[in-house]
Design a protein around this motif. Structure first.
Motif, PDB file in Angstrom:
ATOM      1  N   CYS A 129       3.300   9.869  -2.516  1.00  9.16           N
ATOM      2  CA  CYS A 129       4.053   8.793  -1.867  1.00  9.16           C
ATOM      3  C   CYS A 129       5.561   8.979  -1.996  1.00  9.16           C
ATOM      4  O   CYS A 129       6.329   8.477  -1.174  1.00  9.16           O
ATOM      5  N   ARG A 186      -4.688  -6.853  -2.329  1.00 16.77           N
ATOM      6  CA  ARG A 186      -3.675  -7.592  -1.562  1.00 16.77           C
ATOM      7  C   ARG A 186      -3.650  -9.068  -1.942  1.00 16.77           C
ATOM      8  O   ARG A 186      -3.021  -9.877  -1.268  1.00 16.77           O
ATOM      9  N   SER A 212       5.220   2.555   0.953  1.00 17.74           N
ATOM     10  CA  SER A 212       4.813   3.636   1.854  1.00 17.74           C
ATOM     11  C   SER A 212       3.318   3.607   2.130  1.00 17.74           C
ATOM     12  O   SER A 212       2.830   4.322   2.997  1.00 17.74           O
ATOM     13  N   SER A 213       2.597   2.782   1.379  1.00 16.56           N
ATOM     14  CA  SER A 213       1.134   2.777   1.478  1.00 16.56           C
ATOM     15  C   SER A 213       0.630   1.765   2.503  1.00 16.56           C
ATOM     16  O   SER A 213       1.000   0.595   2.450  1.00 16.56           O
ATOM     17  N   ARG A 214      -0.251   2.213   3.380  1.00 16.11           N
ATOM     18  CA  ARG A 214      -0.837   1.305   4.379  1.00 16.11           C
ATOM     19  C   ARG A 214      -1.837   0.345   3.745  1.00 16.11           C
ATOM     20  O   ARG A 214      -2.277  -0.613   4.373  1.00 16.11           O
ATOM     21  N   TRP A 215      -2.196   0.604   2.482  1.00 19.87           N
ATOM     22  CA  TRP A 215      -3.160  -0.248   1.793  1.00 19.87           C
ATOM     23  C   TRP A 215      -2.496  -1.441   1.113  1.00 19.87           C
ATOM     24  O   TRP A 215      -3.180  -2.319   0.606  1.00 19.87           O
ATOM     25  N   SER A 221       0.563  -4.635   0.937  1.00 19.27           N
ATOM     26  CA  SER A 221       1.273  -5.612   1.767  1.00 19.27           C
ATOM     27  C   SER A 221       2.779  -5.444   1.598  1.00 19.27           C
ATOM     28  O   SER A 221       3.302  -5.608   0.492  1.00 19.27           O
ATOM     29  N   ASN A 270      10.536  -0.493   4.655  1.00 17.35           N
ATOM     30  CA  ASN A 270       9.183  -0.078   4.988  1.00 17.35           C
ATOM     31  C   ASN A 270       9.175   1.444   5.128  1.00 17.35           C
ATOM     32  O   ASN A 270       9.631   1.995   6.129  1.00 17.35           O
ATOM     33  N   ARG A 273       6.778   3.425   5.607  1.00 19.99           N
ATOM     34  CA  ARG A 273       5.735   4.008   6.449  1.00 19.99           C
ATOM     35  C   ARG A 273       6.317   4.491   7.774  1.00 19.99           C
ATOM     36  O   ARG A 273       5.673   5.235   8.506  1.00 19.99           O
ATOM     37  N   LYS A 274       7.517   4.014   8.093  1.00 25.46           N
ATOM     38  CA  LYS A 274       8.098   4.243   9.415  1.00 25.46           C
ATOM     39  C   LYS A 274       8.879   5.560   9.479  1.00 25.46           C
ATOM     40  O   LYS A 274       9.009   6.283   8.498  1.00 25.46           O
ATOM     41  N   SER A 276       5.006   8.754   7.136  1.00 27.72           N
ATOM     42  CA  SER A 276       3.585   8.806   6.766  1.00 27.72           C
ATOM     43  C   SER A 276       2.989  10.165   7.097  1.00 27.72           C
ATOM     44  O   SER A 276       2.263  10.763   6.292  1.00 27.72           O
TER      45      SER A 276
END
Length: 203
Positions: A26, A97, A130-133, A135, A169, A171-172, A176
């Motif tokens: 990550c 979450r 960075s994690s989609r899992w 919140s 965020n 992840r953007k 990812s």
């Protein structure tokens, strides 16, 4: 043609950051982006939630290996799983979450904010985002609470008053996909659950 806005927003005065790292995979793409965009990260590995101890040590050593390969300062936080268990007592049956996760984020980010103050680094952020899992909203709330708690310690102390959570965020911006590429390039150990014994129930 209208230029696309960059999804990663860097504060204008940001040159150094204390990066709370949950693991090497990550961290990898985030650190790469920072170095390419004029930000010098210091990695703070603080994850007392991870269980068992053997799993913690594997993830820790991978994070350290990654930092050393890039010549980045890496700081080892304390492993106090019993203290972490006490902090989430009563939340054991919460789903992923749920409230336990947010309390866990706060505990780790509070330690990060305190370390940032100690080091004189204004900004801190976390690879947790960075994690989609996970919140993003919970992580942001936890980071802002940690910022407020450290600033309240001694409002007259400039080092405390300036501590700021960089809510981003991660992840953007293609990070990812880049994370997955770097995971293969480095041959990182890729864990199969979040970290604590309660998250293992969802595996």
């Amino acid at each position: 043609m209208k230029q696309k806005k960059c999804p990663i927003v860097k504060p204008d005065d940001l040159q150094q950051v204390l990066l709370h790292a949950c693991c090497a995979p990550c961290s990898s793409a985030i650190v790469e982006w920072m170095l390419a965009n004029g930000v010098q990260p210091t990695i703070f590995y603080y994850n007392p939630n991870i269980f068992p101890r053997e799993e913690y040590e594997i993830r820790k050593q991978e994070s350290k290996r990654h930092a050393e390969s890039l010549g980045i300062r890496w700081i080892d936080g304390d492993y106090d799983h019993d203290g972490w268990r006490a902090a989430v007592c009563g939340l054991e049956q919460e789903p992923e979450r749920g409230r336990r996760c947010e309390q866990c984020f706060y505990l780790r980010l509070l330690a990060t904010a305190r370390k940032a103050r100690e080091l004189g680094i204004r900004y801190f952020t976390t690879t947790l985002a960075s994690s989609r899992w996970k919140s993003i909203e919970q992580i942001t709330r936890a980071g802002e609470r940690a910022e407020a708690a450290v600033r309240a310690l001694d409002p007259a102390d400039p080092a405390a008053a300036d501590v700021t959570f960089w809510a981003q965020n991660w992840r953007k911006g293609g990070l990812s996909d880049r994370r997955n590429q770097l995971l293969r390039e480095y041959g990182f150990y890729n864990q199969q659950y979040c970290g604590c014994e309660f998250s293992q129930r969802t595996v």
